[in-house]
Design a protein around this motif. Structure first.
Motif, PDB file in Angstrom:
ATOM      1  N   VAL A  59      -4.458   2.337  -9.538  1.00 25.79           N
ATOM      2  CA  VAL A  59      -3.306   1.700  -8.908  1.00 25.79           C
ATOM      3  C   VAL A  59      -2.251   2.736  -8.500  1.00 25.79           C
ATOM      4  CG1 VAL A  59      -1.432   0.039  -9.192  1.00 25.79           C
ATOM      5  CG2 VAL A  59      -3.694  -0.450 -10.167  1.00 25.79           C
ATOM      6  N   ARG A  60      -1.796   3.499  -9.477  1.00 25.30           N
ATOM      7  CA  ARG A  60      -0.675   4.399  -9.194  1.00 25.30           C
ATOM      8  C   ARG A  60      -1.087   5.660  -8.443  1.00 25.30           C
ATOM      9  NH1 ARG A  60       2.571   4.177 -14.919  1.00 25.30           N
ATOM     10  NH2 ARG A  60       3.093   1.944 -14.884  1.00 25.30           N
ATOM     11  N   LEU A  61      -2.244   6.215  -8.723  1.00 24.44           N
ATOM     12  CA  LEU A  61      -2.669   7.418  -7.994  1.00 24.44           C
ATOM     13  C   LEU A  61      -2.801   7.142  -6.497  1.00 24.44           C
ATOM     14  CD1 LEU A  61      -3.671  10.343  -7.843  1.00 24.44           C
ATOM     15  CD2 LEU A  61      -5.983   9.475  -8.323  1.00 24.44           C
ATOM     16  N   PRO A  62      -3.541   6.099  -6.094  1.00 25.33           N
ATOM     17  CA  PRO A  62      -3.601   5.808  -4.652  1.00 25.33           C
ATOM     18  C   PRO A  62      -2.223   5.545  -4.061  1.00 25.33           C
ATOM     19  CG  PRO A  62      -5.283   4.580  -5.833  1.00 25.33           C
ATOM     20  CD  PRO A  62      -4.392   5.184  -6.870  1.00 25.33           C
ATOM     21  N   ARG A  63      -1.401   4.828  -4.799  1.00 21.40           N
ATOM     22  CA  ARG A  63      -0.059   4.497  -4.307  1.00 21.40           C
ATOM     23  C   ARG A  63       0.766   5.758  -4.066  1.00 21.40           C
ATOM     24  NH1 ARG A  63       3.656  -0.152  -7.106  1.00 21.40           N
ATOM     25  NH2 ARG A  63       5.518   0.078  -5.817  1.00 21.40           N
ATOM     26  N   ALA A  64       0.705   6.704  -4.998  1.00 21.42           N
ATOM     27  CA  ALA A  64       1.471   7.941  -4.860  1.00 21.42           C
ATOM     28  C   ALA A  64       0.979   8.770  -3.677  1.00 21.42           C
ATOM     29  CB  ALA A  64       1.377   8.753  -6.151  1.00 21.42           C
ATOM     30  N   LEU A  65      -0.327   8.905  -3.543  1.00 19.73           N
ATOM     31  CA  LEU A  65      -0.876   9.706  -2.446  1.00 19.73           C
ATOM     32  C   LEU A  65      -0.586   9.064  -1.088  1.00 19.73           C
ATOM     33  CD1 LEU A  65      -4.330  10.767  -3.956  1.00 19.73           C
ATOM     34  CD2 LEU A  65      -2.219  12.109  -3.817  1.00 19.73           C
ATOM     35  N   ILE A  66      -0.676   7.747  -1.021  1.00 16.26           N
ATOM     36  CA  ILE A  66      -0.395   7.042   0.222  1.00 16.26           C
ATOM     37  C   ILE A  66       1.081   7.182   0.588  1.00 16.26           C
ATOM     38  CG2 ILE A  66      -0.202   4.741   1.249  1.00 16.26           C
ATOM     39  CD1 ILE A  66      -2.850   4.053  -0.180  1.00 16.26           C
ATOM     40  N   PHE A 182       5.392  -9.577   3.203  1.00 12.67           N
ATOM     41  CA  PHE A 182       5.524  -8.390   2.361  1.00 12.67           C
ATOM     42  C   PHE A 182       5.080  -7.140   3.111  1.00 12.67           C
ATOM     43  CE2 PHE A 182       4.720  -5.597  -1.293  1.00 12.67           C
ATOM     44  CZ  PHE A 182       5.850  -5.860  -2.059  1.00 12.67           C
ATOM     45  N   TRP A 183       4.029  -7.261   3.903  1.00 14.32           N
ATOM     46  CA  TRP A 183       3.559  -6.120   4.692  1.00 14.32           C
ATOM     47  C   TRP A 183       4.588  -5.752   5.759  1.00 14.32           C
ATOM     48  CZ3 TRP A 183       2.515  -5.170   9.800  1.00 14.32           C
ATOM     49  CH2 TRP A 183       1.810  -4.003  10.080  1.00 14.32           C
ATOM     50  N   LEU A 184       5.182  -6.758   6.406  1.00 15.64           N
ATOM     51  CA  LEU A 184       6.154  -6.485   7.461  1.00 15.64           C
ATOM     52  C   LEU A 184       7.403  -5.803   6.915  1.00 15.64           C
ATOM     53  CD1 LEU A 184       5.953  -9.753   9.611  1.00 15.64           C
ATOM     54  CD2 LEU A 184       5.216  -7.458  10.276  1.00 15.64           C
ATOM     55  N   ALA A 185       7.704  -5.994   5.636  1.00 14.67           N
ATOM     56  CA  ALA A 185       8.861  -5.339   5.026  1.00 14.67           C
ATOM     57  C   ALA A 185       8.581  -3.876   4.710  1.00 14.67           C
ATOM     58  CB  ALA A 185       9.270  -6.075   3.752  1.00 14.67           C
ATOM     59  N   GLY A 186       7.316  -3.483   4.748  1.00 13.65           N
ATOM     60  CA  GLY A 186       6.937  -2.109   4.454  1.00 13.65           C
ATOM     61  C   GLY A 186       6.675  -1.930   2.970  1.00 13.65           C
ATOM     62  N   SER A 187       5.431  -1.599   2.597  1.00  8.28           N
ATOM     63  CA  SER A 187       5.097  -1.474   1.183  1.00  8.28           C
ATOM     64  C   SER A 187       3.861  -0.607   0.999  1.00  8.28           C
ATOM     65  CB  SER A 187       4.846  -2.853   0.570  1.00  8.28           C
ATOM     66  OG  SER A 187       4.441  -2.746  -0.775  1.00  8.28           O
ATOM     67  N   VAL A 188       3.825   0.135  -0.111  1.00  5.79           N
ATOM     68  CA  VAL A 188       2.618   0.878  -0.486  1.00  5.79           C
ATOM     69  C   VAL A 188       1.988   0.261  -1.726  1.00  5.79           C
ATOM     70  CG1 VAL A 188       3.347   3.056   0.549  1.00  5.79           C
ATOM     71  CG2 VAL A 188       4.006   2.543  -1.806  1.00  5.79           C
ATOM     72  N   GLN A 189       2.543  -0.854  -2.191  1.00  6.08           N
ATOM     73  CA  GLN A 189       2.006  -1.528  -3.370  1.00  6.08           C
ATOM     74  C   GLN A 189       0.660  -2.163  -3.053  1.00  6.08           C
ATOM     75  OE1 GLN A 189       4.441  -4.721  -4.785  1.00  6.08           O
ATOM     76  NE2 GLN A 189       3.176  -5.136  -6.587  1.00  6.08           N
TER      77      GLN A 189
END
Length: 334
Positions: A59-66, A182-189
């Motif tokens: 979860v967090r590794l992909p999120r950080a790299l993205i 949620f996607w339109l607000a901008g998110s890497v979650q």
């Protein structure tokens, strides 16, 4: 003196790269699920399948790299767009990329009932690319060809059109509104590494091409007449810079949605630190953009914990004061 300045710039670049690496690690460690730095190291060296280790690695590794890749891409796009348009407020939103990507996703959801986040990635990338190419073509129509003012106006017009269409379709289909908001607000979650892998070749090519044309952008920034007099093929540089913007901004929006302010604010910070030489501004902007989005994403986890604020909202909160300052300075001509 020049050698000394370059040494200082190199030291500064090493420091900002080190800061980016630290923030990537911090993004992996901190969040709603309580973990520690020691636990994070164990997750990657001695994985035991526990919930904490799963969160850290999947979860967090992909999120950080993205977050790092998206922040870098948006910042570099902003540098090139501001140089191309001679507009200190130019960004992917001005170029119509954000609005085009959002509209494409909404169409896919409301008309074709697409619900896969992976499919959103490709659809958004396509919509962003089409929007950017359309703005470029429209801005080139006429006897004078492509001019900064025409490009800016074309981008603003296309952004308004796509935004209006998007809102219209969402009003018609409330289910789509719940799914895509949620996607339109901008998110890497919730993004997985495979989403980054899908667009990484395009991002990597864009990063490399931006560095290759950096010295040419220095000449272009002097003005097109001066650049032509020095033998620069300005038309070619415009096309190459536009390709970089399409690849980087389009790819970033495809992964994380329309995240604002990074492409506007970061180039000004980079120029304040290293001057106007694009050979330094571009790499500085890349890592500063990564740092800003990583800080915004980490902060977004704690504002209303256990829920999260979309990272696009956090970048707006962080970036708005600087945006107002830049706008006032540009308006006053100082």
């Amino acid at each position: 003196m020049l050698l000394t300045n370059n040494i200082y710039r190199l030291i500064g670049l090493v420091l900002i790269i080190s800061t980016t690496v630290f923030l990537i690690c911090a993004s992996i460690v901190y969040g709603y699920t309580e973990t520690s730095w020691k636990m994070a190291i164990q997750a990657f060296t001695n994985f035991d399948g526990s919930n904490e280790h799963l969160v850290l690695t999947t979860v967090r590794l992909p999120r950080a790299l993205i977050a790092a890749a998206v922040g870098s891409s948006l910042a570099i796009s902003g540098v090139l767009m501001q140089t191309l348009t001679k507009n200190p407020l130019a960004s992917p939103s001005i170029f119509g990329v954000n609005a085009g990507a959002g509209f494409a996703v909404v169409i896919a959801l409301t008309v074709f009932s697409v619900t896969s986040l992976q499919a959103y990635t490709w659809i958004a990338f396509l919509g962003a690319a089409v929007a950017a190419i359309s703005v470029y073509v429209i801005g080139s129509v006429g006897r004078e060809g492509l001019t900064p003012m025409k490009l800016t106006l074309a981008g603003a017009a296309m952004s308004a059109m796509f935004a209006s269409f998007t809102q219209g379709f969402l009003v018609i289909n409330e289910t789509a509104l719940d799914q895509v908001l949620f996607w339109l607000a901008g998110s890497v979650q919730g993004r997985k590494l495979e989403y980054l892998y899908n667009v990484l070749p395009y991002l990597a090519f864009g990063w490399l091409l931006a560095l290759l044309i950096a010295s040419k952008m220095n000449i272009f920034a002097m003005g097109e007449d001066v650049a032509r007099g020095l033998g620069l093929r300005t038309g070619t540089i415009k096309v190459l810079a536009a390709i970089v913007v399409i690849l980087l901004a389009g790819g970033a929006v495809a992964i994380a949605g329309p995240i604002g302010f990074i492409g506007i604010v970061i180039p000004h910070f980079a120029r304040a630190v290293v001057g106007t030489d694009h050979r330094w501004v571009i790499p500085y902007s890349a890592f500063m953009g990564a740092c800003l989005l990583l800080v915004a994403d980490i902060s977004a986890r704690y504002v209303i914990m256990p829920q999260e604020v979309p990272v696009g909202v956090m970048t707006a909160i962080i970036g708005t004061p600087f945006f107002v300052y830049i706008a006032r300075r540009g308006f006053n001509g100082s």
